[in-house]
Design a protein around this motif. Sequence first.
Motif, mmCIF file in Angstrom:
data_model
loop_
_atom_site.group_PDB
_atom_site.id
_atom_site.type_symbol
_atom_site.label_atom_id
_atom_site.label_comp_id
_atom_site.label_asym_id
_atom_site.label_seq_id
_atom_site.Cartn_x
_atom_site.Cartn_y
_atom_site.Cartn_z
ATOM 1 N N TYR A 1 0.842 -1.197 0.000
ATOM 2 C CA TYR A 1 0.000 0.000 0.000
ATOM 3 C C TYR A 1 0.873 1.242 0.000
ATOM 4 O O TYR A 1 2.035 1.226 0.378
ATOM 5 C CB TYR A 1 -0.927 0.019 1.227
ATOM 6 C CG TYR A 1 -0.167 0.062 2.535
ATOM 7 C CD1 TYR A 1 0.332 1.263 3.047
ATOM 8 C CD2 TYR A 1 0.075 -1.103 3.263
ATOM 9 C CE1 TYR A 1 1.048 1.297 4.227
ATOM 10 C CE2 TYR A 1 0.795 -1.076 4.445
ATOM 11 C CZ TYR A 1 1.272 0.126 4.921
ATOM 12 O OH TYR A 1 1.994 0.157 6.087
ATOM 13 N N CYS B 1 -0.962 8.288 0.555
ATOM 14 C CA CYS B 1 -0.366 9.384 -0.216
ATOM 15 C C CYS B 1 -0.977 10.723 0.192
ATOM 16 O O CYS B 1 -2.183 10.934 0.037
ATOM 17 C CB CYS B 1 -0.604 9.124 -1.705
ATOM 18 S SG CYS B 1 0.213 10.294 -2.797
ATOM 19 N N HIS C 1 -1.694 -0.665 -3.843
ATOM 20 C CA HIS C 1 -2.914 0.039 -3.450
ATOM 21 C C HIS C 1 -2.539 1.433 -2.975
ATOM 22 O O HIS C 1 -1.759 1.581 -2.039
ATOM 23 C CB HIS C 1 -3.623 -0.707 -2.322
ATOM 24 C CG HIS C 1 -4.252 -1.995 -2.732
ATOM 25 N ND1 HIS C 1 -5.532 -2.068 -3.238
ATOM 26 C CD2 HIS C 1 -3.772 -3.255 -2.704
ATOM 27 C CE1 HIS C 1 -5.821 -3.337 -3.509
ATOM 28 N NE2 HIS C 1 -4.769 -4.071 -3.195
ATOM 29 N N MET C 2 -3.095 2.465 -3.604
ATOM 30 C CA MET C 2 -2.867 3.850 -3.186
ATOM 31 C C MET C 2 -4.145 4.401 -2.576
ATOM 32 O O MET C 2 -5.230 4.281 -3.153
ATOM 33 C CB MET C 2 -2.433 4.718 -4.373
ATOM 34 C CG MET C 2 -1.059 4.386 -4.908
ATOM 35 S SD MET C 2 -0.547 5.418 -6.332
ATOM 36 C CE MET C 2 -0.415 7.058 -5.573
ATOM 37 N N ILE D 1 -4.171 10.724 -4.130
ATOM 38 C CA ILE D 1 -4.580 9.977 -5.329
ATOM 39 C C ILE D 1 -5.466 10.816 -6.241
ATOM 40 O O ILE D 1 -5.740 10.409 -7.377
ATOM 41 C CB ILE D 1 -5.280 8.653 -4.975
ATOM 42 C CG1 ILE D 1 -6.631 8.903 -4.309
ATOM 43 C CG2 ILE D 1 -4.372 7.794 -4.110
ATOM 44 C CD1 ILE D 1 -7.445 7.641 -4.110
ATOM 45 N N THR E 1 -4.096 12.384 -10.473
ATOM 46 C CA THR E 1 -4.135 11.202 -11.326
ATOM 47 C C THR E 1 -2.831 11.010 -12.096
ATOM 48 O O THR E 1 -2.468 9.887 -12.435
ATOM 49 C CB THR E 1 -5.322 11.279 -12.307
ATOM 50 O OG1 THR E 1 -5.214 12.474 -13.092
ATOM 51 C CG2 THR E 1 -6.642 11.301 -11.545
ATOM 52 N N CYS F 1 -0.558 9.053 -9.905
ATOM 53 C CA CYS F 1 -0.978 7.644 -9.891
ATOM 54 C C CYS F 1 -0.494 6.919 -11.141
ATOM 55 O O CYS F 1 0.034 5.800 -11.058
ATOM 56 C CB CYS F 1 -2.497 7.545 -9.775
ATOM 57 S SG CYS F 1 -3.181 8.137 -8.227
ATOM 58 N N THR G 1 3.239 6.529 -11.110
ATOM 59 C CA THR G 1 3.642 5.490 -10.157
ATOM 60 C C THR G 1 3.501 4.110 -10.785
ATOM 61 O O THR G 1 4.395 3.265 -10.653
ATOM 62 C CB THR G 1 2.798 5.591 -8.870
ATOM 63 O OG1 THR G 1 2.996 6.874 -8.279
ATOM 64 C CG2 THR G 1 3.187 4.510 -7.884
ATOM 65 N N VAL H 1 -1.597 -0.112 -10.424
ATOM 66 C CA VAL H 1 -1.904 0.679 -9.240
ATOM 67 C C VAL H 1 -3.419 0.743 -9.112
ATOM 68 O O VAL H 1 -4.119 1.007 -10.086
ATOM 69 C CB VAL H 1 -1.307 2.099 -9.360
ATOM 70 C CG1 VAL H 1 -1.972 3.062 -8.377
ATOM 71 C CG2 VAL H 1 0.199 2.072 -9.138
ATOM 72 N N TRP H 2 -3.908 0.463 -7.899
ATOM 73 C CA TRP H 2 -5.325 0.598 -7.596
ATOM 74 C C TRP H 2 -5.486 1.795 -6.664
ATOM 75 O O TRP H 2 -4.975 1.791 -5.541
ATOM 76 C CB TRP H 2 -5.871 -0.662 -6.928
ATOM 77 C CG TRP H 2 -5.685 -1.896 -7.757
ATOM 78 C CD1 TRP H 2 -6.426 -2.297 -8.831
ATOM 79 C CD2 TRP H 2 -4.686 -2.905 -7.572
ATOM 80 N NE1 TRP H 2 -5.946 -3.487 -9.332
ATOM 81 C CE2 TRP H 2 -4.883 -3.881 -8.577
ATOM 82 C CE3 TRP H 2 -3.641 -3.077 -6.664
ATOM 83 C CZ2 TRP H 2 -4.072 -5.007 -8.681
ATOM 84 C CZ3 TRP H 2 -2.828 -4.198 -6.763
ATOM 85 C CH2 TRP H 2 -3.057 -5.150 -7.772
ATOM 86 N N ALA H 3 -6.176 2.835 -7.105
ATOM 87 C CA ALA H 3 -6.282 4.080 -6.354
ATOM 88 C C ALA H 3 -7.674 4.221 -5.758
ATOM 89 O O ALA H 3 -8.672 4.231 -6.480
ATOM 90 C CB ALA H 3 -5.972 5.266 -7.256
ATOM 91 N N TYR I 1 -4.880 1.727 -12.648
ATOM 92 C CA TYR I 1 -3.930 2.295 -13.600
ATOM 93 C C TYR I 1 -3.000 1.187 -14.080
ATOM 94 O O TYR I 1 -2.417 0.461 -13.269
ATOM 95 C CB TYR I 1 -3.097 3.397 -12.928
ATOM 96 C CG TYR I 1 -3.889 4.613 -12.533
ATOM 97 C CD1 TYR I 1 -3.976 5.725 -13.368
ATOM 98 C CD2 TYR I 1 -4.562 4.654 -11.309
ATOM 99 C CE1 TYR I 1 -4.701 6.848 -13.007
ATOM 100 C CE2 TYR I 1 -5.293 5.772 -10.933
ATOM 101 C CZ TYR I 1 -5.365 6.862 -11.779
ATOM 102 O OH TYR I 1 -6.094 7.975 -11.409
#
Length: 490
Positions: free
Chosen positions: A255, A258, A403-404, A409, A412, A415, A418, A426-428, A468
């Motif tokens: 995780y 952010c 996971h962000m 987040i 974008t 994200c 990243t 990446v799951w935001a 993402y």
Amino acid sequence: MTHVLAFDLGASSGRAVLGRLVDGRIELEELHRFSNDPVLVGKRLHWDVLRLLHELKQGLLKAKNQGIELGSIGIDTWGVDFGVINEAGELLGNPYHYRDTHTTGMMEQLIEELSADTIFERTGIQFMPINTLYQLASLNRNHSQQLIGGKHILLFPSLLRYFLTNEMYNEFSHASTTQIFNPKTMDWDDLLLQTIGIDRELLGEVVQPGTQAGKLSDEVCDELGIDTVPVIAVAEHDTGSAVVAVPSTERSFAYLSCGTWSLIGTEVQEPVINEMSQSLNFTNEGGAYGTFRLLKNIMGLWILQESRRAWEREGKAYSFPELVQLAEQAEPFAHFIDVDDDLFLHPGDMPAQIRLYLDRTGQSHPGDVGSYVRAILESLAFKYRQAFEQIERLTEAVYEGLHMVGGGIQNTLLCQWTANALGKRVWAGPVEGSAIGNMAVQWIASGELKDVWEARRVIRDSFPIVQYEAQDAESWNNAYKQYKMKTNIK
């Protein structure tokens, strides 16, 4: 319908957020949002703690004025800072901001006295000059009147909770960030306290997340014209609450919380205290329900926030979306910084500090605002990759993605970059991670949710998660090599 109220205070803003469970879904309402502005008095930087208490009361009043019945309240804040209470129960002095310079040189001094090995073996905490250990040592060795008259040391969320309840308890997830708490004995560490001259009685009892730690006091209820409500000691470190809200379907996950700070890590059952974690300067902070957060603290969006303030002082006001748009238009991979360099720790002219760093590393200066912003965001993304790879080494695990959570987040571009830097998904989401995790602990305490895994399932079903996909792998991999070379990061 009964609601819970989460007070979630970050290093730059705070909010009072209502939550209720409806048919297995969480509904949120932001009642009150306020800025959290440090105050410079002479050379000393402080938190405006009484203003923050006022804002908490405004949140309670807004709940009352809407006729909302509260089942419980929880508070989470940033880590390491504290207030000192005297025998009469009054606050002694304005709490210092962790970015104040009164701790300068103290970390190095204590390492020389005790050794880094001893401090890390007893705490498992990342070495940062802002840690409570060095703040208390500095106050004591400089004969602070706060400590001379002090009878209780309350970490920041516990201090605010005390103002509302008249009860004094420090909470585990927050206590663990201090670098004076021993995760092996699950208590304050006597050797460290003796070295810095602090009586353990000042720190008092440590309670676990989910403990009822008082009720709204008669004084607060009379002032606001409200009924008393239980106050739950949630995971009172904001990252501890954010991790509760990570909507993972897997028991093993990585995780990134952010915001002003970036905290990247994984959840483990036991602290990872060994030669590798010490050499990589990782930290083992307490979590909810018998867990620890093996993570790296990274400077985060602070550098961008402080740069924006510097440009405003020059008469150039930009919104964050405008800055992101300018960054997107700037030349890629033109400048690289180590966002954790000490140059970027304290408030000031951050663009000037960036130029100083670039001079020191033989790089050219950015030619416009967008180039500064792009350098910050790309460098953050590369720092995340470095830490992500270190987490996999420490845990001997391979994570499918990251996971962000948290307010960052909403950027974008960060994200997506990243995901590009990691070469992984990446799951935001959710944005209000700390507030939602705060609520989840309250619901578990009341029995409305069974455990943290049911909470995570409900969170996953309640809020949009944006995925993402990594893009342009070759360019980002080549740029990562340049980043490591320019910043001398191995």
